[in-house]
Design a protein around this motif. Sequence first.
Motif, mmCIF file in Angstrom:
data_model
loop_
_atom_site.group_PDB
_atom_site.id
_atom_site.type_symbol
_atom_site.label_atom_id
_atom_site.label_comp_id
_atom_site.label_asym_id
_atom_site.label_seq_id
_atom_site.Cartn_x
_atom_site.Cartn_y
_atom_site.Cartn_z
ATOM 1 N N ILE A 190 14.388 58.639 60.018
ATOM 2 C CA ILE A 190 13.610 57.820 60.935
ATOM 3 C C ILE A 190 13.320 58.697 62.146
ATOM 4 N N ALA A 191 12.073 58.692 62.577
ATOM 5 C CA ALA A 191 11.689 59.514 63.727
ATOM 6 C C ALA A 191 10.567 58.840 64.498
ATOM 7 N N VAL A 192 10.647 58.955 65.803
ATOM 8 C CA VAL A 192 9.634 58.432 66.713
ATOM 9 C C VAL A 192 9.218 59.577 67.630
ATOM 10 N N ARG A 193 7.946 59.638 67.922
ATOM 11 C CA ARG A 193 7.472 60.678 68.841
ATOM 12 C C ARG A 193 8.314 60.659 70.114
ATOM 13 N N ASP A 194 8.683 61.824 70.578
ATOM 14 C CA ASP A 194 9.579 61.954 71.724
ATOM 15 C C ASP A 194 9.050 61.237 72.968
ATOM 16 N N ASP A 195 7.761 61.312 73.200
ATOM 17 C CA ASP A 195 7.180 60.698 74.400
ATOM 18 C C ASP A 195 7.051 59.175 74.295
ATOM 19 N N LEU A 196 7.394 58.605 73.126
ATOM 20 C CA LEU A 196 7.239 57.164 72.932
ATOM 21 C C LEU A 196 8.558 56.462 72.626
ATOM 22 N N ARG A 197 9.659 57.156 72.815
ATOM 23 C CA ARG A 197 10.957 56.539 72.557
ATOM 24 C C ARG A 197 11.271 55.494 73.613
ATOM 25 N N ARG A 198 12.147 54.574 73.241
ATOM 26 C CA ARG A 198 12.576 53.468 74.107
ATOM 27 C C ARG A 198 11.454 52.480 74.405
ATOM 28 N N ARG A 199 10.530 52.359 73.448
ATOM 29 C CA ARG A 199 9.418 51.419 73.619
ATOM 30 C C ARG A 199 9.329 50.453 72.443
ATOM 31 N N GLY A 200 10.395 50.349 71.662
ATOM 32 C CA GLY A 200 10.443 49.392 70.569
ATOM 33 C C GLY A 200 9.981 49.908 69.223
ATOM 34 N N VAL A 201 9.547 51.163 69.149
ATOM 35 C CA VAL A 201 9.017 51.700 67.892
ATOM 36 C C VAL A 201 10.132 51.880 66.862
ATOM 37 N N GLY A 202 11.242 52.459 67.282
ATOM 38 C CA GLY A 202 12.358 52.670 66.356
ATOM 39 C C GLY A 202 12.857 51.360 65.777
ATOM 40 N N ARG A 203 12.967 50.359 66.622
ATOM 41 C CA ARG A 203 13.439 49.047 66.154
ATOM 42 C C ARG A 203 12.429 48.433 65.188
ATOM 43 N N ALA A 204 11.133 48.564 65.468
ATOM 44 C CA ALA A 204 10.115 48.045 64.554
ATOM 45 C C ALA A 204 10.208 48.744 63.194
ATOM 46 N N LEU A 205 10.449 50.044 63.207
ATOM 47 C CA LEU A 205 10.591 50.785 61.955
ATOM 48 C C LEU A 205 11.835 50.348 61.190
ATOM 49 N N LEU A 206 12.959 50.179 61.893
ATOM 50 C CA LEU A 206 14.183 49.718 61.234
ATOM 51 C C LEU A 206 13.987 48.336 60.619
ATOM 52 N N ASP A 207 13.384 47.431 61.376
ATOM 53 C CA ASP A 207 13.138 46.076 60.863
ATOM 54 C C ASP A 207 12.272 46.120 59.607
#
Length: 168
Positions: free
Chosen positions: A92-109
């Motif tokens: 699982i990876a999110v662009r560094d400049d976009l972390r802590r904006r809910g993207v990782g959680r959306a991907l996990l869900d």
Amino acid sequence: MSTRLSPLRTIVREARAADRGFIVALSEEAFAPYARNPAAHALRMLRADAGVLMAEDERTMRRLGFVVVRVTALGRAFGPWEDPSVGYVDAIAVRDDLRRRGVGRALLDAAEEHARERRAVSMSLLTAETNHEARALFARAGYRPILPVEAAYVSNQPAITMTKPIAR
């Protein structure tokens, strides 16, 4: 004083062939501290029998991150389930400049839903012991550490296996 960034309006979809370059490039960035050749590892994951999901900004359709999910049937009954599967987050990876904006959680869900649709009753993942940001994301999403793994990554970095029940 910390600044809280507003969540992005994220949609998650199945990855397409056109996403391959983004996935490889983001893998090189995100997994460099943990893998000898992150690009080659990403290409192997893309060739495997796994689900690859892509997060995009709903307004701009800009790619934000991805998750790779493998689901394996147990081939036998387990507890109350006649024919369950187990899910595993390969990456699982999110662009560094976009972390802590809910993207990782959306991907996990989305990964969990993908696995549930394939009869998975649990999800597991492996993360570096030193990857505190990822570990915090996983803990907030309900994953619990179950097993330390010595020398799981380059330079003999230890890791932690985390798991979560996802059956409904």
